[in-house]
Write an enzyme that holds these catalytic residues in place. Structure first.
Site, PDB file in Angstrom:
ATOM      1  N   ASP A   5       0.858  -1.182   0.000  1.00 17.60           N
ATOM      2  CA  ASP A   5       0.000   0.000   0.000  1.00 17.60           C
ATOM      3  C   ASP A   5       0.898   1.236   0.000  1.00 17.60           C
ATOM      4  OD1 ASP A   5      -2.303   1.474   0.071  1.00 17.60           O
ATOM      5  OD2 ASP A   5      -2.609   1.297   2.224  1.00 17.60           O
ATOM      6  N   ASP A 120      -3.344   2.631  -5.850  1.00 20.37           N
ATOM      7  CA  ASP A 120      -2.259   2.724  -4.867  1.00 20.37           C
ATOM      8  C   ASP A 120      -2.009   1.451  -4.065  1.00 20.37           C
ATOM      9  OD1 ASP A 120      -4.600   2.787  -3.420  1.00 20.37           O
ATOM     10  OD2 ASP A 120      -3.986   4.436  -2.104  1.00 20.37           O
ATOM     11  N   GLU A 121      -2.569   0.312  -4.491  1.00 19.68           N
ATOM     12  CA  GLU A 121      -2.327  -0.913  -3.738  1.00 19.68           C
ATOM     13  C   GLU A 121      -2.360  -2.139  -4.643  1.00 19.68           C
ATOM     14  OE1 GLU A 121      -5.372  -2.354  -1.052  1.00 19.68           O
ATOM     15  OE2 GLU A 121      -6.837  -0.954  -1.900  1.00 19.68           O
TER      16      GLU A 121
END
Length: 423
Positions: A5, A120-121
């Site tokens: 993350d 974003d992950e």
């Protein structure tokens, strides 16, 4: 299995651009008017939350802003009450997508089996990565720890950004673990660590327990993962149903057998925007028309960039009373053409009563497929068939009734253009 993350991703990208803001409370979520102003001496003057007025929401915030209780999804007006001097920056999704591609490429150089979970992950299958099964000195997990650190270093080199990684036996635990030592953290857990590291956490720490389930668990006296793990399976099934109750029982014990899925096809693509103030269909005609057209073009750009076409065109409207309305229709052939999407969305719009003010507007394209021969259709032909489809979608009304309603609503329909009017 690992979950990576990025740390305060949007805000961190902005800090690369504005390094003088490092360590300060910064909130991302403003509009174009909140662009920093370059002064005569070359320095920059930034907007703050203090005088913010509007309906925007926080997209993300730096950790310094989070210390004031500001978090993603919070209204900017409420955030201004908590941190009036926080810097407010506009969102720049093109930049965020650029850095998203960079960090995923950097991870793939070390561990290529990746499940993309958003901008974003990601989940990472480390099973076949050389060295992950080896011990280092007295650390039985030294090998996997070293590989995870190599991934973090690669991301840092490629982007200048930090990330946090959780490494555990499965996806559920890895998602939790990546949050435990943020920011810039690396957490390795085994099943033996569950009682000490996982059970003391609030049940909302488990991805899949939302606000409603959390509230119900709390009303039943269950607030931590450990308390949930103490519940009998039969009791959970009684209160939460067979499927979700069984999942709660397994999740509280760290049981999850989901594999890393390296590819999945999108169901739809959409773009939407929440206005700073409620807009009226007549008085704000020009503004709404420009926004509506921009949303259609942005969806079309997304489709073309990712090589998809779609047949179902839809709109989403949220009114001043927070009521949400959707409408859609199916075109005779799939498309990624901005003008056709705009035109079809306009047909959907004509089936909505626009007497109330609007706070949100969205355009969606569904029924996606890969482009092929015969996909192209003429705008005029598609508009005629789209109008017919819209008429067929409401069989309880006669054609004369539909036309009468459209004629009555015409002054309230500011989003139309010349092509729509001709149709």
């Amino acid at each position: 299995m690992a979950h990576l993350d990025m740390d305060a991703f949007y805000a961190s990208v902005e800090l690369l651009r504005y390094p003088e803001l490092k360590g300060l409370p910064v909130v991302i979520g403003g509009g174009r008017r909140h662009q920093p102003e370059v002064l005569a001496d070359g320095s920059r003057q930034f907007a703050t939350l203090r005088h913010y007025a509007g309906r925007g929401v926080v997209t993300t915030a730096t950790y310094a802003a989070r210390d004031y209780g500001v978090h993603s999804g919070m209204g900017l007006m409420k955030a201004a009450q908590r941190a009036p001097d926080a810097i407010l920056l506009p969102t720049d999704f093109e930049a965020y997508r650029h850095y998203s591609r960079l960090f995923k490429q950097a991870v793939a150089e070390v561990a290529p089996v990746i499940e993309d979970r958003g901008i974003d992950e990601i989940y990472i299958d480390l099973t076949e990565v050389p060295g992950t099964q080896e011990a280092v000195g007295h650390d039985a997990f030294g090998g996997v720890r070293a590989v995870a650190q190599e991934i973090r270093n690669n991301v840092k080199r490629a982007t200048g950004l930090s990330c946090s990684i959780g490494v555990t036996p499965n996806k559920l635990l890895s998602k939790i673990a990546s949050e435990l030592d943020k920011p810039d953290g690396l957490t390795v857990l085994t099943a033996d660590d569950i009682p000490a590291r996982i059970w003391p956490l609030k049940v909302r720490s488990i991805n899949g327990i939302g606000p409603k389930a959390n509230a119900k668990l709390k009303s039943l006296g269950v607030e931590t993962v450990g308390q949930l793990a103490e519940c009998e399976a039969a009791w959970l099934l009684e209160h939460f149903g067979r499927s979700y109750g069984a999942w709660l029982y397994r999740a509280s014990r760290g049981i999850d057998d989901r594999p890393v899925v390296t590819y999945s096809e999108p169901v739809s693509m959409s773009r939407e925007t929440t206005f700073d103030r409620d807009l009226h269909a007549v008085r704000d005609r020009a503004t709404l028309s420009a926004i509506f057209t921009d949303l259609a073009h942005r969806v079309a750009d997304d489709l073309q960039r990712k090589r998809w076409v779609g047949r179902t065109i839809g709109i989403k409207l949220r009114f001043e009373d927070f009521k949400t309305v959707t409408r859609d229709l199916t075109l005779p052939a799939p498309t990624a053409d901005a003008q056709l999407i705009r035109q079809a969305a306009g047909q959907c719009l004509k089936r909505v009563d626009l007497s109330r003010r609007l706070r949100l507007l969205g355009v969606r394209v569904g029924s996606l497929s890969r482009p092929g021969v015969g996909d192209a259709v003429s705008l005029a032909g598609a508009a005629q068939k789209a109008a017919a489809a819209a008429s067929r979608a409401e069989p309880r009304r006669t054609r004369a009734q539909i036309e009468a309603e459209r004629a009555a609503l015409e002054p309230e329909l500011p989003f139309g253009d010349a092509a729509d009017d001709a149709a």
